[in-house]
Structure formats: structure tokens, C-alpha cells
Scaffold this active site. Sequence first.
Site, PDB file in Angstrom:
ATOM      1  N   SER A   1       0.809  -1.225   0.000  1.00 37.33           N
ATOM      2  CA  SER A   1       0.000   0.000   0.000  1.00 37.33           C
ATOM      3  C   SER A   1       0.835   1.265   0.000  1.00 37.33           C
ATOM      4  O   SER A   1       0.314   2.355  -0.236  1.00 37.33           O
ATOM      5  CB  SER A   1      -0.883   0.035   1.246  1.00 37.33           C
ATOM      6  OG  SER A   1      -1.605  -1.147   1.339  1.00 37.33           O
TER       7      SER A   1
ATOM      8  N   GLY B   1       4.203  -1.708  10.348  1.00 41.77           N
ATOM      9  CA  GLY B   1       3.483  -2.977  10.489  1.00 41.77           C
ATOM     10  C   GLY B   1       3.723  -3.882   9.288  1.00 41.77           C
ATOM     11  O   GLY B   1       4.633  -3.659   8.481  1.00 41.77           O
ATOM     12  N   ALA B   2       2.911  -4.924   9.169  1.00 41.33           N
ATOM     13  CA  ALA B   2       2.958  -5.828   8.009  1.00 41.33           C
ATOM     14  C   ALA B   2       1.518  -5.934   7.524  1.00 41.33           C
ATOM     15  O   ALA B   2       0.625  -6.261   8.310  1.00 41.33           O
ATOM     16  CB  ALA B   2       3.494  -7.185   8.423  1.00 41.33           C
TER      17      ALA B   2
ATOM     18  N   THR C   1       6.024   1.323   3.382  1.00 39.26           N
ATOM     19  CA  THR C   1       7.485   1.469   3.413  1.00 39.26           C
ATOM     20  C   THR C   1       7.900   2.813   2.823  1.00 39.26           C
ATOM     21  O   THR C   1       8.801   3.476   3.347  1.00 39.26           O
ATOM     22  CB  THR C   1       8.147   0.295   2.659  1.00 39.26           C
ATOM     23  OG1 THR C   1       7.748  -0.915   3.301  1.00 39.26           O
ATOM     24  CG2 THR C   1       9.654   0.397   2.663  1.00 39.26           C
TER      25      THR C   1
ATOM     26  N   LYS D   1      11.157  -2.458  11.883  1.00 44.87           N
ATOM     27  CA  LYS D   1      10.111  -3.369  11.372  1.00 44.87           C
ATOM     28  C   LYS D   1      10.059  -4.557  12.335  1.00 44.87           C
ATOM     29  O   LYS D   1      10.948  -5.422  12.322  1.00 44.87           O
ATOM     30  CB  LYS D   1      10.509  -3.815   9.956  1.00 44.87           C
ATOM     31  CG  LYS D   1       9.535  -4.746   9.271  1.00 44.87           C
ATOM     32  CD  LYS D   1       8.564  -4.053   8.359  1.00 44.87           C
ATOM     33  CE  LYS D   1       7.684  -5.075   7.642  1.00 44.87           C
ATOM     34  NZ  LYS D   1       6.632  -4.469   6.830  1.00 44.87           N
TER      35      LYS D   1
HETATM   36  N1  LIG Z   1       3.129   6.639  -4.831  1.00 40.78           N
HETATM   37  C1  LIG Z   1       3.848   5.678  -5.391  1.00 40.78           C
HETATM   38  N2  LIG Z   1       4.441   5.871  -6.598  1.00 40.78           N
HETATM   39  C2  LIG Z   1       5.167   4.879  -7.158  1.00 40.78           C
HETATM   40  N3  LIG Z   1       5.383   3.669  -6.613  1.00 40.78           N
HETATM   41  C3  LIG Z   1       4.821   3.427  -5.414  1.00 40.78           C
HETATM   42  C4  LIG Z   1       4.039   4.409  -4.738  1.00 40.78           C
HETATM   43  N4  LIG Z   1       3.610   3.880  -3.574  1.00 40.78           N
HETATM   44  C5  LIG Z   1       4.105   2.633  -3.512  1.00 40.78           C
HETATM   45  N5  LIG Z   1       4.835   2.355  -4.613  1.00 40.78           N
HETATM   46  C6  LIG Z   1       5.521   1.084  -4.919  1.00 40.78           C
HETATM   47  O1  LIG Z   1       4.614   0.032  -4.633  1.00 40.78           O
HETATM   48  C7  LIG Z   1       5.278  -1.061  -4.006  1.00 40.78           C
HETATM   49  C8  LIG Z   1       4.626  -1.337  -2.650  1.00 40.78           C
HETATM   50  O2  LIG Z   1       4.865  -0.239  -1.774  1.00 40.78           O
HETATM   51  P1  LIG Z   1       5.406  -0.470  -0.290  1.00 40.78           P
HETATM   52  O3  LIG Z   1       6.555  -1.431  -0.325  1.00 40.78           O
HETATM   53  O4  LIG Z   1       5.675   0.859   0.315  1.00 40.78           O
HETATM   54  O5  LIG Z   1       4.142  -1.195   0.364  1.00 40.78           O
HETATM   55  P2  LIG Z   1       3.936  -1.737   1.852  1.00 40.78           P
HETATM   56  O6  LIG Z   1       2.605  -1.277   2.287  1.00 40.78           O
HETATM   57  O7  LIG Z   1       5.105  -1.309   2.664  1.00 40.78           O
HETATM   58  O8  LIG Z   1       3.923  -3.330   1.720  1.00 40.78           O
HETATM   59  P3  LIG Z   1       4.184  -4.468   2.884  1.00 40.78           P
HETATM   60  O9  LIG Z   1       2.839  -4.834   3.416  1.00 40.78           O
HETATM   61  O10 LIG Z   1       4.836  -5.582   2.122  1.00 40.78           O
HETATM   62  O11 LIG Z   1       5.097  -3.893   3.921  1.00 40.78           O
HETATM   63  C9  LIG Z   1       6.764  -0.674  -3.944  1.00 40.78           C
HETATM   64  O12 LIG Z   1       7.439  -1.201  -5.059  1.00 40.78           O
HETATM   65  C10 LIG Z   1       6.719   0.842  -4.006  1.00 40.78           C
HETATM   66  O13 LIG Z   1       7.901   1.404  -4.514  1.00 40.78           O
HETATM   67  C1  LIG Z   2       4.309 -10.554   2.070  1.00 47.76           C
HETATM   68  C2  LIG Z   2       3.814  -9.145   2.254  1.00 47.76           C
HETATM   69  N1  LIG Z   2       4.689  -8.263   1.509  1.00 47.76           N
HETATM   70  C3  LIG Z   2       3.734  -8.723   3.712  1.00 47.76           C
HETATM   71  N2  LIG Z   2       5.038  -8.841   4.339  1.00 47.76           N
HETATM   72  C4  LIG Z   2       2.718  -9.521   4.508  1.00 47.76           C
HETATM   73  C5  LIG Z   2       1.317  -9.248   4.035  1.00 47.76           C
HETATM   74  C6  LIG Z   2       0.299 -10.128   4.702  1.00 47.76           C
HETATM   75  C7  LIG Z   2      -1.099  -9.931   4.177  1.00 47.76           C
HETATM   76  C8  LIG Z   2      -2.047 -10.934   4.705  1.00 47.76           C
HETATM   77  C9  LIG Z   2      -3.471 -10.687   4.263  1.00 47.76           C
HETATM   78  O1  LIG Z   2      -4.044  -9.639   4.585  1.00 47.76           O
HETATM   79  O2  LIG Z   2      -4.020 -11.532   3.548  1.00 47.76           O
HETATM   80 MG   LIG Z   3       6.464  -2.422   3.703  1.00 42.57          MG
END
Ligand SMILES: Nc1ncnc2c1ncn2[C@@H]1O[C@H](COP(=O)(O)OP(=O)(O)OP(=O)(O)O)[C@@H](O)[C@H]1O
Ligand SMILES: C[C@H](N)[C@H](N)CCCCCC(=O)O
Ligand SMILES: [Mg+2]
Length: 203
Positions: free
Chosen positions: A14, A99-100, A17, A33
Site C-alpha cells: 500500500s 506494520g505488516a 514502506t 520493522k
Molecule cells: N506513490 C507511489 N508511486 C510509485 N510507486 C509506489 C508508490 N507507492 C508505492 N509504490 C511502490 O509500490 C510497491 C509497494 O509499496 P510499499 O513497499 O511501500 O508497500 P507496503 O505497504 O510497505 O507493503 P508491505 O505490506 O509488504 O510492507 C513498492 O514497489 C513501491 O515502490
Molecule cells: C508478504 C507481504 N509483503 C507482507 N510482508 C505480509 C502481508 C500479509 C497480508 C495478509 C493478508 O491480509 O491476507
Molecule cells: Mg512495507
Amino acid sequence: MALRFFVTAIGTDSGKTIFSSILCEALGADYWKPVQAGLPGDTDTVRSLVSNKKTFFHEEGIKLKTPASPHAAGKKEEVEVSTQRIEIPQSTNHMVIEGAGGVLVPLNDNENVIDLAVKYNAEVIVVSNLYLGSINHTLLTLDWLNKNNIPVRGIVFNGDPNPESQEIILKRSGLEELLHIYKEEEITKKVIKKYAERLREKL
Ligand SMILES: Nc1ncnc2c1ncn2[C@@H]1O[C@H](COP(=O)(O)OP(=O)(O)OP(=O)(O)O)[C@@H](O)[C@H]1O
Ligand SMILES: C[C@H](N)[C@H](N)CCCCCC(=O)O
Ligand SMILES: [Mg+2]
């Protein structure tokens, strides 16, 4: 006083990160993390995106190779995942805890990711994407947090603007928009710095 934020979202991938990197850059905060499921982990990503010298990158609480829900990754790798096993690192600096997935992603049969925010007494920030269907996902998340007496500091929108969605989410929740991250061609240190400047005004 040192601030402590817990970054959650309406799902996985989402932008938690990306936003955590922006928040670390804005405050010179440490990054941590507590549960990483899937390698390479988010800590490496944040390290590559943050420019300031103050941010310290703490080692993950529990590190799992499997890119899945922590309860499933833990089961597969025979690692006990629980809030009891994860202690917050010592630090006098501000801390950004990521979070995750979303709030109700299970750590085990009884606990969820959001229980970590409660244990560490961290202020929750919710990252909300702007796809069709995200109003429901966002309001469900905020409603659950509200009904469980977990205060939310604000919302971060991520994605192409959708004024109708943003407006109704802010109106229904009564929360403040802390930042809007637009769809960027590439996420670079420069992009993170740009948003950190905008965010600083709101913190
Ligand atoms: N506004 C944005 N513009 C371009 N790319 C983005 C944008 N937001 C997120 N991304 C890309 O989308 C992907 C997912 O984003 P991110 O890793 O921040 O998600 P997350 O919520 O931290 O996921 P997780 O649950 O795995 O921790 C990454 O490759 C990131 O670079
Ligand atoms: C693998 C991923 N990038 C995260 N670390 C964990 C996301 C768990 C999602 C589980 C769910 O809501 O179904
Ligand atoms: Mg993340």
C-alpha cells in the site's frame, strides 16, 4: 519528547514502506520493522531511500523468509510469532515502526499486527490507497480502530487523486490528511526528501 509512530495501511503493498521512509526523513527518526515476512526486507528499502544521518535502522524483531501473512510464515518456518517475543529496541530518538499488511493481519491464532502498536504505545498512521473499492477498505479499517479505542494520528493518501473518495473518508472519520503521495515514476531519495518537507509542516 521522543515520538513513536506505527505505520499501518488498508492492505499490503500500500505504500507503508515509502511513507515510513518519508516520515523517517521528516523527523530524523529511527526505523524499525518488528515483523518482516518476505526477504529482502523493508529495512533495506528504507535505508536506501533515507538521506539524513540521524536515522538508525534497528534489526527486525522477527525475520521470516516466506512472503505471506506472519502467522502463516511463522507456521511454515516453525518460528513462534507473538507480541510477547518482540521487544522494542532501546532508543531516545523518535521511532517509526512499520506494520505488516493491514491492522487485522494475524501474528498467530490470537494476535494481530495492530497489537504491536498497542504494546509499544505508538501513534497510528493509516496509509490509504485510492483504487475503486478503497473507500470501504479505509472506512472499515478506521471504524475498527475507533471501536477498539486505538487513536489514529491521521491519514496518508497514496495514488492518483480521487477528491470524492478523499473527501468522504475525511468527513466520515473526522481525521486529518497528513500527506498525499502521488504516483511517482520512480521512488528515489530526492522524491522522499520532497515529501518529507511537505510532511514536516503537518507534524
Ligand atoms: N506513490 C507511489 N508511486 C510509485 N510507486 C509506489 C508508490 N507507492 C508505492 N509504490 C511502490 O509500490 C510497491 C509497494 O509499496 P510499499 O513497499 O511501500 O508497500 P507496503 O505497504 O510497505 O507493503 P508491505 O505490506 O509488504 O510492507 C513498492 O514497489 C513501491 O515502490
Ligand atoms: C508478504 C507481504 N509483503 C507482507 N510482508 C505480509 C502481508 C500479509 C497480508 C495478509 C493478508 O491480509 O491476507
Ligand atoms: Mg512495507
